[in-house]
Design an enzyme around this catalytic site. Structure first.
Site, PDB file in Angstrom:
ATOM      1  N   LYS A 142      60.352 -44.403  83.600  1.00 23.01           N
ATOM      2  CA  LYS A 142      60.344 -45.067  81.918  1.00 23.01           C
ATOM      3  C   LYS A 142      59.016 -45.751  81.910  1.00 23.01           C
ATOM      4  CE  LYS A 142      64.648 -44.375  79.785  1.00 23.01           C
ATOM      5  NZ  LYS A 142      66.008 -45.093  79.426  1.00 23.01           N
ATOM      6  N   TYR A 177      64.214 -36.962  72.280  1.00 24.52           N
ATOM      7  CA  TYR A 177      65.716 -38.221  72.268  1.00 24.52           C
ATOM      8  C   TYR A 177      66.589 -38.080  70.577  1.00 24.52           C
ATOM      9  CZ  TYR A 177      65.428 -41.168  75.895  1.00 24.52           C
ATOM     10  OH  TYR A 177      65.485 -42.045  77.132  1.00 24.52           O
ATOM     11  N   PHE A 191      69.158 -47.850  67.127  1.00 26.01           N
ATOM     12  CA  PHE A 191      67.876 -48.781  68.020  1.00 26.01           C
ATOM     13  C   PHE A 191      66.599 -47.430  68.192  1.00 26.01           C
ATOM     14  CE2 PHE A 191      71.306 -46.836  70.176  1.00 26.01           C
ATOM     15  CZ  PHE A 191      70.802 -45.792  70.904  1.00 26.01           C
ATOM     16  N   ARG A 194      73.336 -40.913  87.424  1.00 24.39           N
ATOM     17  CA  ARG A 194      73.667 -41.883  86.845  1.00 24.39           C
ATOM     18  C   ARG A 194      74.467 -42.836  87.445  1.00 24.39           C
ATOM     19  NH1 ARG A 194      72.916 -41.119  81.114  1.00 24.39           N
ATOM     20  NH2 ARG A 194      75.001 -42.733  81.075  1.00 24.39           N
ATOM     21  N   THR A 213      73.476 -48.890  81.182  1.00 23.36           N
ATOM     22  CA  THR A 213      72.371 -48.474  80.214  1.00 23.36           C
ATOM     23  C   THR A 213      72.396 -50.427  79.908  1.00 23.36           C
ATOM     24  OG1 THR A 213      73.730 -47.176  79.111  1.00 23.36           O
ATOM     25  CG2 THR A 213      71.504 -48.085  78.059  1.00 23.36           C
ATOM     26  N   ARG A 247      68.952 -49.365  87.610  1.00 24.77           N
ATOM     27  CA  ARG A 247      68.991 -50.655  86.306  1.00 24.77           C
ATOM     28  C   ARG A 247      69.374 -51.965  87.107  1.00 24.77           C
ATOM     29  NH1 ARG A 247      71.602 -46.693  82.349  1.00 24.77           N
ATOM     30  NH2 ARG A 247      69.194 -45.365  81.617  1.00 24.77           N
ATOM     31  N   ASN A 251      64.578 -50.213  80.881  1.00 24.91           N
ATOM     32  CA  ASN A 251      65.171 -50.108  81.219  1.00 24.91           C
ATOM     33  C   ASN A 251      65.553 -48.701  82.664  1.00 24.91           C
ATOM     34  OD1 ASN A 251      66.013 -47.753  80.063  1.00 24.91           O
ATOM     35  ND2 ASN A 251      68.471 -47.843  79.560  1.00 24.91           N
ATOM     36  N   HIS A 256      66.018 -43.166  82.434  1.00 21.63           N
ATOM     37  CA  HIS A 256      66.157 -41.854  81.809  1.00 21.63           C
ATOM     38  C   HIS A 256      67.447 -40.741  83.423  1.00 21.63           C
ATOM     39  CE1 HIS A 256      68.182 -38.926  79.487  1.00 21.63           C
ATOM     40  NE2 HIS A 256      67.751 -38.054  80.144  1.00 21.63           N
ATOM     41  N   GLU A 289      67.397 -30.262  78.752  1.00 12.18           N
ATOM     42  CA  GLU A 289      66.222 -31.387  79.039  1.00 12.18           C
ATOM     43  C   GLU A 289      65.231 -30.708  80.178  1.00 12.18           C
ATOM     44  OE1 GLU A 289      69.245 -35.798  78.230  1.00 12.18           O
ATOM     45  OE2 GLU A 289      68.490 -35.137  79.921  1.00 12.18           O
TER      46      GLU A 289
HETATM   47  P1  RTP Z   1      69.148 -42.272  78.900  1.00  9.65           P
HETATM   48  O1  RTP Z   1      69.541 -41.564  77.610  1.00  9.65           O
HETATM   49  O2  RTP Z   1      68.157 -43.520  78.567  1.00  9.65           O
HETATM   50  O3  RTP Z   1      69.652 -42.088  80.209  1.00  9.65           O
HETATM   51  O4  RTP Z   1      70.629 -43.721  78.760  1.00  9.65           O
HETATM   52  P2  RTP Z   1      72.295 -43.745  78.543  1.00  9.65           P
HETATM   53  O5  RTP Z   1      72.289 -42.098  78.803  1.00  9.65           O
HETATM   54  O6  RTP Z   1      72.664 -44.701  79.806  1.00  9.65           O
HETATM   55  O7  RTP Z   1      72.338 -44.106  77.511  1.00  9.65           O
HETATM   56  P3  RTP Z   1      71.961 -43.695  75.562  1.00  9.65           P
HETATM   57  O8  RTP Z   1      73.998 -44.733  75.007  1.00  9.65           O
HETATM   58  O9  RTP Z   1      71.469 -42.289  76.054  1.00  9.65           O
HETATM   59  O10 RTP Z   1      71.102 -44.189  75.149  1.00  9.65           O
HETATM   60  C1  RTP Z   1      69.229 -44.058  75.276  1.00  9.65           C
HETATM   61  C2  RTP Z   1      69.006 -45.133  75.709  1.00  9.65           C
HETATM   62  O11 RTP Z   1      68.462 -45.773  74.383  1.00  9.65           O
HETATM   63  C3  RTP Z   1      68.013 -47.095  74.127  1.00  9.65           C
HETATM   64  N1  RTP Z   1      69.201 -47.913  73.798  1.00  9.65           N
HETATM   65  N2  RTP Z   1      68.994 -49.310  73.141  1.00  9.65           N
HETATM   66  N3  RTP Z   1      70.009 -51.243  71.649  1.00  9.65           N
HETATM   67  C4  RTP Z   1      71.079 -50.936  71.496  1.00  9.65           C
HETATM   68  O12 RTP Z   1      72.221 -50.512  71.646  1.00  9.65           O
HETATM   69  C5  RTP Z   1      70.968 -49.701  73.078  1.00  9.65           C
HETATM   70  N4  RTP Z   1      71.686 -49.292  73.122  1.00  9.65           N
HETATM   71  C6  RTP Z   1      70.802 -47.792  73.947  1.00  9.65           C
HETATM   72  C7  RTP Z   1      68.917 -47.195  76.239  1.00  9.65           C
HETATM   73  O13 RTP Z   1      67.688 -47.610  76.186  1.00  9.65           O
HETATM   74  C8  RTP Z   1      68.757 -46.591  76.594  1.00  9.65           C
HETATM   75  O14 RTP Z   1      68.497 -45.628  77.509  1.00  9.65           O
HETATM   76 MG    MG Z   2      71.540 -40.745  77.476  1.00 14.60          MG
END
Ligand code: RTP
Ligand code: MG
Length: 141
Positions: A11, A51, A59, A87, A93, A104, A114, A117, A128
């Site tokens: 990112k 996304y 968010f 992962r 996250t 991370r 963070n 992805h 994707e």
């Molecule tokens: P990613 O998709 O980026 O790999 O991250 P992830 O699976 O660990 O998390 P995901 O639930 O898919 O969320 C995508 C991105 O959204 C942001 N986020 N912010 N403020 C919040 O509560 C929140 N929750 C998620 C994070 O940047 C996350 O990577």
């Molecule tokens: Mg995700």
């Protein structure tokens, strides 16, 4: 265990910190191969499309704004159990909750910025990967 492919994005925060190589090194050390890669500066429409599953989350607009704040490095990783392995390398996250030694924990500043992805399941990985790479630009080996 099956050989899988997953989509990884370094990112804008991690690209700005100049740690692309350090993150690639973690992929390679864990047995994942980079089989396609592009540096991109996403448009708002591209980030929103990528996304889209999070479209109705509170968010979403901050996430899109962050993802278009600078260039990103996008790659396809291939290897045994690649989706879970990536992962695991990424960590939780929220970097405050990420295990020591994960990408991370080491490079991310906040849940928004963070660092990386990674696809979360075979179905999302397929969608994707196709979002960024035509099949003829993926070099399995
Ligand atoms: P990613 O998709 O980026 O790999 O991250 P992830 O699976 O660990 O998390 P995901 O639930 O898919 O969320 C995508 C991105 O959204 C942001 N986020 N912010 N403020 C919040 O509560 C929140 N929750 C998620 C994070 O940047 C996350 O990577
Ligand atoms: Mg995700």
């Amino acid at each position: 265990m099956a050989v899988e492919r997953t989509l990884s994005i370094i990112k804008p925060d991690a690209v700005a910190k100049n740690v692309i190589g350090e993150i690639y090194s973690r992929f390679e050390t864990s047995g994942l191969k980079v089989i396609a890669a592009r540096m991109l500066h996403l448009s708002q429409a591209e980030a929103e499309g990528f996304y889209a599953v999070h479209r109705s989350r509170p968010f979403f607009s901050d996430l899109v704004k962050f993802m278009i704040s600078g260039p990103v490095m996008v790659q396809v990783l291939e290897g045994e159990d690649a989706i879970r392995k990536n992962r695991d390398l990424m960590g939780a996250t929220d970097p405050k909750k990420a295990e020591k030694g994960t990408i991370r924990a080491d490079f991310a500043d906040s849940i928004d910025a963070n660092a990386v992805h990674g696809s979360d399941a075979p179905e999302t990985a397929a969608v994707e990967i196709a979002y960024y790479f035509p099949a003829l630009n993926i070099y399995s080996r």
